[in-house]
Design a protein around this motif. Structure first.
Motif, short mmCIF file in Angstrom:
data_model
loop_
_atom_site.label_atom_id
_atom_site.label_comp_id
_atom_site.label_asym_id
_atom_site.label_seq_id
_atom_site.Cartn_x
_atom_site.Cartn_y
_atom_site.Cartn_z
N ASP A 111 -1.25 11.73 -8.51
CA ASP A 111 -0.48 10.48 -8.57
C ASP A 111 -1.15 9.37 -7.78
O ASP A 111 -1.03 8.19 -8.13
CB ASP A 111 0.94 10.71 -8.04
CG ASP A 111 1.75 11.60 -8.96
OD1 ASP A 111 1.53 11.53 -10.19
OD2 ASP A 111 2.59 12.36 -8.47
N SER A 112 -1.85 9.72 -6.71
CA SER A 112 -2.49 8.69 -5.89
C SER A 112 -3.65 9.30 -5.12
O SER A 112 -3.75 10.53 -5.00
CB SER A 112 -1.49 8.05 -4.91
OG SER A 112 -1.08 9.00 -3.93
N HIS A 127 -5.00 3.08 -0.01
CA HIS A 127 -4.13 4.00 -0.74
C HIS A 127 -3.80 3.37 -2.09
O HIS A 127 -3.15 2.31 -2.14
CB HIS A 127 -2.86 4.27 0.06
CG HIS A 127 -1.95 5.27 -0.59
ND1 HIS A 127 -0.59 5.28 -0.38
CD2 HIS A 127 -2.20 6.30 -1.44
CE1 HIS A 127 -0.04 6.26 -1.07
NE2 HIS A 127 -1.01 6.89 -1.72
N MET A 128 -4.25 4.00 -3.18
CA MET A 128 -4.07 3.44 -4.52
C MET A 128 -3.49 4.50 -5.44
O MET A 128 -3.88 5.67 -5.38
CB MET A 128 -5.40 2.92 -5.06
CG MET A 128 -5.33 2.35 -6.47
SD MET A 128 -6.93 1.69 -7.03
CE MET A 128 -7.01 0.18 -6.06
N ASP A 129 -2.57 4.10 -6.32
CA ASP A 129 -2.02 5.03 -7.29
C ASP A 129 -2.67 4.80 -8.66
O ASP A 129 -3.53 3.92 -8.82
CB ASP A 129 -0.49 4.92 -7.37
CG ASP A 129 -0.01 3.54 -7.81
OD1 ASP A 129 -0.79 2.81 -8.47
OD2 ASP A 129 1.13 3.18 -7.49
N ARG A 130 -2.24 5.58 -9.63
CA ARG A 130 -2.90 5.55 -10.94
C ARG A 130 -2.62 4.26 -11.71
O ARG A 130 -3.31 3.98 -12.71
CB ARG A 130 -2.46 6.75 -11.77
CG ARG A 130 -0.98 6.77 -12.09
CD ARG A 130 -0.61 7.92 -13.00
NE ARG A 130 -0.80 9.21 -12.35
CZ ARG A 130 -0.63 10.37 -12.97
NH1 ARG A 130 -0.32 10.41 -14.24
NH2 ARG A 130 -0.78 11.50 -12.31
N THR A 131 -1.67 3.45 -11.28
CA THR A 131 -1.43 2.15 -11.90
C THR A 131 -2.30 1.05 -11.30
O THR A 131 -2.09 -0.12 -11.59
CB THR A 131 0.05 1.75 -11.77
OG1 THR A 131 0.37 1.54 -10.38
CG2 THR A 131 0.96 2.83 -12.34
N THR A 133 -2.35 0.11 -8.24
CA THR A 133 -1.59 -0.63 -7.24
C THR A 133 -1.97 -0.16 -5.85
O THR A 133 -1.93 1.05 -5.56
CB THR A 133 -0.07 -0.44 -7.45
OG1 THR A 133 0.29 -0.91 -8.75
CG2 THR A 133 0.71 -1.21 -6.40
N ARG A 135 -1.17 0.44 -2.22
CA ARG A 135 0.07 0.64 -1.48
C ARG A 135 -0.13 0.62 0.03
O ARG A 135 0.83 0.43 0.77
CB ARG A 135 0.72 1.96 -1.91
CG ARG A 135 1.03 1.99 -3.41
CD ARG A 135 1.99 3.09 -3.78
NE ARG A 135 2.45 2.94 -5.15
CZ ARG A 135 3.45 2.17 -5.52
NH1 ARG A 135 4.11 1.47 -4.60
NH2 ARG A 135 3.82 2.09 -6.77
N THR A 169 -0.81 11.76 0.29
CA THR A 169 -1.43 11.55 -1.02
C THR A 169 -1.84 12.88 -1.60
O THR A 169 -1.66 13.94 -0.97
CB THR A 169 -2.65 10.61 -0.89
OG1 THR A 169 -3.11 10.26 -2.18
CG2 THR A 169 -3.76 11.29 -0.11
N TYR A 294 -10.91 5.36 -10.08
CA TYR A 294 -9.99 5.36 -11.22
C TYR A 294 -10.65 4.81 -12.48
O TYR A 294 -10.40 5.32 -13.59
CB TYR A 294 -8.74 4.54 -10.88
CG TYR A 294 -7.70 5.34 -10.14
CD1 TYR A 294 -7.04 6.40 -10.76
CD2 TYR A 294 -7.37 5.05 -8.83
CE1 TYR A 294 -6.09 7.14 -10.08
CE2 TYR A 294 -6.42 5.79 -8.14
CZ TYR A 294 -5.78 6.84 -8.78
OH TYR A 294 -4.83 7.58 -8.11
#
Length: 302
Positions: A111-112, A127-131, A133, A135, A169, A294
């Motif tokens: 997820d991140s 810290h980055m998620d799959r969208t 974004t 965070r 994470t 990503y």
């Protein structure tokens, strides 16, 4: 020559093995076969009188593995879990941009990630998620006590303090520097980076001995540089100006390359300076590494 022969007791009989440099063999009846290393002793010499010759297995050429007896079942070695099975999150990987290798299925399921970059003065993370974004995006300054010293206890305390600030994470992506060990003048820098890298791997993989799965992976600095086309002479250059533009686009464009939480956007849109001493290089590199991860993963899926 019979002194160099070895005898193996098998099912009550004797099997005579010739050394590899001898091309002769012994048939099942005990008679010699033609060879090129002198005479072979007769049957009485090979099988002494006090021992009756028993049944012998047919001898295979020395370059072939002899077959086991019919009543013996051969067991195939069981591979260690997590080493080659992609379903176990092992080392079989088709991406090629992170090490150690890991299944693409596990990467897609994350997820991140937390992207980590460290240098002589600080450790930074994004810290980055799959969208796409962002965070969390911060850095930790090393203690002045750490400069110029190689005490293991100081390194453990300082690195542990920095890693305790990281958000939870699924995976950690650590920048892998490409400093040459042949340059003696860079040895203190190389030593510092390798010690910190080893501690990051150890402290962020607490359950490895039980799970046998890595949570920390390395990504070469040059891979990020090539992805963003900021390589000069085989070395990655500063990415501060690129990150500054990405942050501005995140604020002004609806379809921006990345997204930042409002508080992060407010904090960093005027903080990044492409010139001067406080350039926040590690901070910018951590963000670029997360983006490259990503985007390269998405490219591999298509």
């Amino acid at each position: 020559m019979y002194r160099n022969m070895k005898t193996l007791i098998h099912s009550g009989g004797r099997i005579l093995f010739c050394p590899l440099y001898c091309t002769r063999g012994v048939s099942s009846s005990g008679a010699s076969q033609d060879g090129s290393h002198g005479a072979i002793p007769d049957e009485e010499e090979m099988c002494p009188p006090h021992t009756a010759p028993g049944p012998q297995l047919p001898q295979a050429p020395y370059w072939e593995e002899p077959h086991p007896p019919p009543n013996v079942r051969r067991r195939n070695p069981t591979p260690s879990p997590g080493l080659s099975d992609p379903k176990q999150g092992g080392r079989r990987d088709g991406t090629g941009f992170i090490k150690p290798e890991v299944s693409t299925g596990r990467l897609k399921a994350a997820d991140s990630i937390v992207s980590i970059v460290f240098g002589m003065k600080r450790l930074a993370w994004a810290h980055m998620d799959r969208t796409m974004t962002v965070r969390d995006w911060r850095q930790h300054e090393w203690s002045p006590l750490l400069k110029g010293k190689s005490h293991p206890d100081l390194y453990l305390e300082e690195v542990s303090s920095a890693l305790s600030l990281l958000p939870p994470t699924d995976l950690y992506i650590v920048e892998k520097s490409s400093l040459s060990s042949q340059n003696a003048s860079m040895f203190p820098v190389t030593l510092h980076l390798r010690v910190v890298e080893a501690l990051v791997y150890a402290l962020l993989n607490p359950g490895y001995m039980v799970e046998r799965q890595h949570r920390v992976f390395s990504m070469a600095r040059s891979i990020v540089g090539k992805h963003f086309d900021i390589m000069v002479g085989g070395a990655k250059t500063s990415g501060v100006e690129l990150v500054q533009r990405l942050v501005e686009e995140a604020e002004t464009l609806q379809q921006s390359r990345i997204h930042l939480l409002p508080e992060l956007l407010l904090q960093y849109k005027h903080k990044l300076h492409p010139r001067g001493q406080n350039r926040n290089e590690e901070l910018c590199d951590a963000l670029l590494q997360a983006i490259a991860f990503y985007e390269l993963l998405r490219k591999h899926q298509t």
